[in-house]
Design an enzyme around this catalytic site. Structure first.
Site, PDB file in Angstrom:
ATOM      1  N   GLU A 267      -2.644   7.806  -4.638  1.00 50.55           N
ATOM      2  CA  GLU A 267      -3.116   7.214  -5.893  1.00 50.55           C
ATOM      3  C   GLU A 267      -4.606   7.373  -6.132  1.00 50.55           C
ATOM      4  OE1 GLU A 267      -2.002   3.045  -5.008  1.00 50.55           O
ATOM      5  OE2 GLU A 267      -4.130   2.552  -5.187  1.00 50.55           O
TER       6      GLU A 267
ATOM      7  N   ASP B  74       3.968  -0.142  -7.213  1.00 56.61           N
ATOM      8  CA  ASP B  74       2.661  -0.430  -7.814  1.00 56.61           C
ATOM      9  C   ASP B  74       1.571   0.335  -7.079  1.00 56.61           C
ATOM     10  OD1 ASP B  74       0.936  -1.896  -9.655  1.00 56.61           O
ATOM     11  OD2 ASP B  74       0.188  -2.932  -7.874  1.00 56.61           O
TER      12      ASP B  74
ATOM     13  N   ARG C  80       0.857  -1.178   0.000  1.00 54.21           N
ATOM     14  CA  ARG C  80       0.000   0.000   0.000  1.00 54.21           C
ATOM     15  C   ARG C  80       0.899   1.235   0.000  1.00 54.21           C
ATOM     16  NH1 ARG C  80      -3.496  -2.680  -1.517  1.00 54.21           N
ATOM     17  NH2 ARG C  80      -5.538  -3.113  -0.642  1.00 54.21           N
TER      18      ARG C  80
ATOM     19  N   HIS D  39      -1.224   0.348  -9.686  1.00 53.34           N
ATOM     20  CA  HIS D  39      -1.946  -0.636  -8.861  1.00 53.34           C
ATOM     21  C   HIS D  39      -2.523  -1.759  -9.734  1.00 53.34           C
ATOM     22  CE1 HIS D  39      -3.715  -0.909  -4.613  1.00 53.34           C
ATOM     23  NE2 HIS D  39      -3.699  -2.108  -5.155  1.00 53.34           N
TER      24      HIS D  39
HETATM   25  P1  NAI Z   1      -1.727 -11.542   4.700  1.00 46.92           P
HETATM   26  O1  NAI Z   1      -2.668 -11.084   5.746  1.00 46.92           O
HETATM   27  O2  NAI Z   1      -1.740 -12.964   4.238  1.00 46.92           O
HETATM   28  O3  NAI Z   1      -0.228 -11.218   5.158  1.00 46.92           O
HETATM   29  C1  NAI Z   1       0.164 -10.005   5.735  1.00 46.92           C
HETATM   30  C2  NAI Z   1       1.368 -10.293   6.632  1.00 46.92           C
HETATM   31  O4  NAI Z   1       1.895  -9.056   7.080  1.00 46.92           O
HETATM   32  C3  NAI Z   1       0.992 -11.117   7.877  1.00 46.92           C
HETATM   33  O5  NAI Z   1       1.868 -12.219   8.007  1.00 46.92           O
HETATM   34  C4  NAI Z   1       1.200 -10.118   9.033  1.00 46.92           C
HETATM   35  O6  NAI Z   1       1.647 -10.732  10.226  1.00 46.92           O
HETATM   36  C5  NAI Z   1       2.259  -9.210   8.437  1.00 46.92           C
HETATM   37  N1  NAI Z   1       2.341  -7.898   9.077  1.00 46.92           N
HETATM   38  C6  NAI Z   1       1.354  -7.163   9.635  1.00 46.92           C
HETATM   39  N2  NAI Z   1       1.845  -5.999  10.091  1.00 46.92           N
HETATM   40  C7  NAI Z   1       3.167  -6.011   9.803  1.00 46.92           C
HETATM   41  C8  NAI Z   1       4.225  -5.072  10.019  1.00 46.92           C
HETATM   42  N3  NAI Z   1       4.008  -3.894  10.618  1.00 46.92           N
HETATM   43  N4  NAI Z   1       5.466  -5.398   9.606  1.00 46.92           N
HETATM   44  C9  NAI Z   1       5.706  -6.586   8.983  1.00 46.92           C
HETATM   45  N5  NAI Z   1       4.743  -7.504   8.755  1.00 46.92           N
HETATM   46  C10 NAI Z   1       3.499  -7.212   9.149  1.00 46.92           C
HETATM   47  O7  NAI Z   1      -1.946 -10.539   3.467  1.00 46.92           O
HETATM   48  P2  NAI Z   1      -1.563 -10.753   1.941  1.00 46.92           P
HETATM   49  O8  NAI Z   1      -2.698 -11.387   1.215  1.00 46.92           O
HETATM   50  O9  NAI Z   1      -0.220 -11.369   1.856  1.00 46.92           O
HETATM   51  O10 NAI Z   1      -1.502  -9.223   1.425  1.00 46.92           O
HETATM   52  C11 NAI Z   1      -0.527  -8.322   1.918  1.00 46.92           C
HETATM   53  C12 NAI Z   1      -0.869  -6.922   1.461  1.00 46.92           C
HETATM   54  O11 NAI Z   1      -0.698  -6.814   0.054  1.00 46.92           O
HETATM   55  C13 NAI Z   1      -2.344  -6.503   1.679  1.00 46.92           C
HETATM   56  O12 NAI Z   1      -2.574  -6.045   2.997  1.00 46.92           O
HETATM   57  C14 NAI Z   1      -2.525  -5.422   0.667  1.00 46.92           C
HETATM   58  O13 NAI Z   1      -2.217  -4.183   1.259  1.00 46.92           O
HETATM   59  C15 NAI Z   1      -1.488  -5.735  -0.416  1.00 46.92           C
HETATM   60  N6  NAI Z   1      -2.129  -6.125  -1.693  1.00 46.92           N
HETATM   61  C16 NAI Z   1      -1.786  -5.414  -2.824  1.00 46.92           C
HETATM   62  C17 NAI Z   1      -2.367  -5.716  -4.044  1.00 46.92           C
HETATM   63  C18 NAI Z   1      -2.007  -4.981  -5.314  1.00 46.92           C
HETATM   64  O14 NAI Z   1      -2.696  -5.147  -6.337  1.00 46.92           O
HETATM   65  N7  NAI Z   1      -0.943  -4.192  -5.345  1.00 46.92           N
HETATM   66  C19 NAI Z   1      -3.366  -6.776  -4.148  1.00 46.92           C
HETATM   67  C20 NAI Z   1      -3.601  -7.506  -2.909  1.00 46.92           C
HETATM   68  C21 NAI Z   1      -3.016  -7.156  -1.729  1.00 46.92           C
END
Ligand code: NAI
Length: 329
Positions: free
Chosen positions: A263, A258, A234, A295
């Site tokens: 944005e 991305d 993000r 994005h």
């Molecule tokens: P997820 O919930 O499976 O994994 C997120 C991980 O981040 C978890 O293991 C959590 O413990 C960890 N985490 C939380 N706070 C943290 C911090 N301060 N420092 C380090 N690690 C931390 O989520 P997923 O599916 O892997 O997605 C991750 C992120 O990717 C989403 O929250 C979203 O913002 C972004 N995303 C971007 C997309 C795009 O098109 N560019 C599409 C989908 C998601």
């Protein structure tokens, strides 16, 4: 039951039209972004289906609730753009798509790394212009390089697996270590250690109060000179103006984005005929070692199909009184 899909593009229309539609549900595709100016379009729609740059702040949620909306069905995994306390107060349920394709996002992060490393964006422009010189296009072998993965959930773990396949050393930072990532040989370290030792840093954690501006002027200074930063998480994870200084000094060697903090006003629209009003983005786009995509990491056929199917399932489950994929508010 009526559902309105804000910020819907032609690819959303295609994917939702190909997915099985729950009985009795009528979909209205609305290209406009949801905000205070457009919220009236949602009147008498029980379900509002929103994407990442729709405005789901308290004033908008209040207007939605007044107009008869009861469910916000997010077409995204992230929900940092929703005022959850306001939603709870107004009795609005929020559901999301927790995982649609971690591969889509992880592979896009790798695409940014490869484009930056091998200067593909510049090489394409050169050859189209009849310039076949290779000067300035020297890259580096990925094998043996140290890659830092911040956030090792579904996407971060998938990304780590791909980078392990390149023969990279993995460092990881996450408050909840993932055994799948440890099994790849990754070492969980502090954020400080990761930033100090990684040649490539990739952000895969959610945006929240703890992670906002995780990468800032101070943390950029602690990174290796010439390192690469990739953000497909993000925009708010990074303090964007600090990137410009780090790029100008040469301390930051490569930047692949991305997502961008500001944005919402720009991405997903064709603005090529308009002067770019955002001076920070405009400056970023002048650097030869920066690649920005709008994005699009989620944008694969597989991910779109999964978003449509899960969103429609979420709506049907909620209508049947057994909601799934609820965001706790
Ligand atoms: P997820 O919930 O499976 O994994 C997120 C991980 O981040 C978890 O293991 C959590 O413990 C960890 N985490 C939380 N706070 C943290 C911090 N301060 N420092 C380090 N690690 C931390 O989520 P997923 O599916 O892997 O997605 C991750 C992120 O990717 C989403 O929250 C979203 O913002 C972004 N995303 C971007 C997309 C795009 O098109 N560019 C599409 C989908 C998601």
């Amino acid at each position: 039951m009526r559902a309105i899909l804000f910020s819907s593009q032609s690819y959303d229309r295609d994917s939702f039209s190909s997915a099985p539609l729950p009985a009795g549900l009528a979909l209205q595709f609305q290209p406009a972004r949801l905000n205070l100016d457009t919220v009236a379009l949602a009147e008498r729609h029980e379900v509002v289906c929103a994407f990442i740059n729709d405005d789901l702040s308290a004033p908008v949620l209040e207007r939605l609730a007044e107009g008869g909306t009861r469910l916000i069905a997010l077409r995204s995994a992230g929900y940092n753009h929703v005022d959850l306390p306001a939603a709870k107060r107004l009795g609005l349920s929020i559901v999301r798509v927790p995982a649609y394709s971690p591969h889509a996002v992880a592979e896009h992060a790798v695409a940014l790394i490869m484009a930056l490393n091998r200067c593909l964006h510049r090489a394409c422009n050169r050859t189209r212009d009849g310039n076949f010189s290779l000067n300035g296009l020297t890259g580096f072998d990925l094998v043996g390089k140290t890659v830092g993965v911040i956030g090792t959930g579904q996407i971060g773990a998938t990304f780590a697996r791909i980078m392990a396949g390149f023969g990279c050393q993995l460092l990881a930072y996450d408050p909840f270590p993932n055994p799948r990532v440890e099994a790849l040989g990754a070492r969980y370290v502090s954020l400080e250690d990761l930033l100090a030792h990684a040649q490539i840093v990739s952000l895969h954690c959610p945006l929240n109060e703890q992670s906002r501006h995780l990468i800032n002027a101070r943390s950029l200074e602690t990174m290796q000179r010439g390192a690469m930063l990739i953000n497909t998480g993000r925009g708010g994870l990074v303090e964007t103006p600090a990137l410009i200084e780090a790029l100008k000094s040469g301390h930051l060697g490569y930047l692949g984005l991305d997502v961008y903090e500001e944005e919402a006003q720009l991405f997903f629209e064709d603005r090529s005929n308009l002067p770019l009003q955002d001076d920070v983005l405009a400056r970023l786009l002048t650097f030869p070692n920066v690649v920005v995509t709008a994005h699009q990491a989620f944008l694969t056929r597989e991910a779109l199909a999964a978003i449509a199917t899960t969103t429609l399932d979420n709506i049907a489950a909620w209508a049947a009184g057994a909601p799934q994929n609820l965001v706790d508010s």
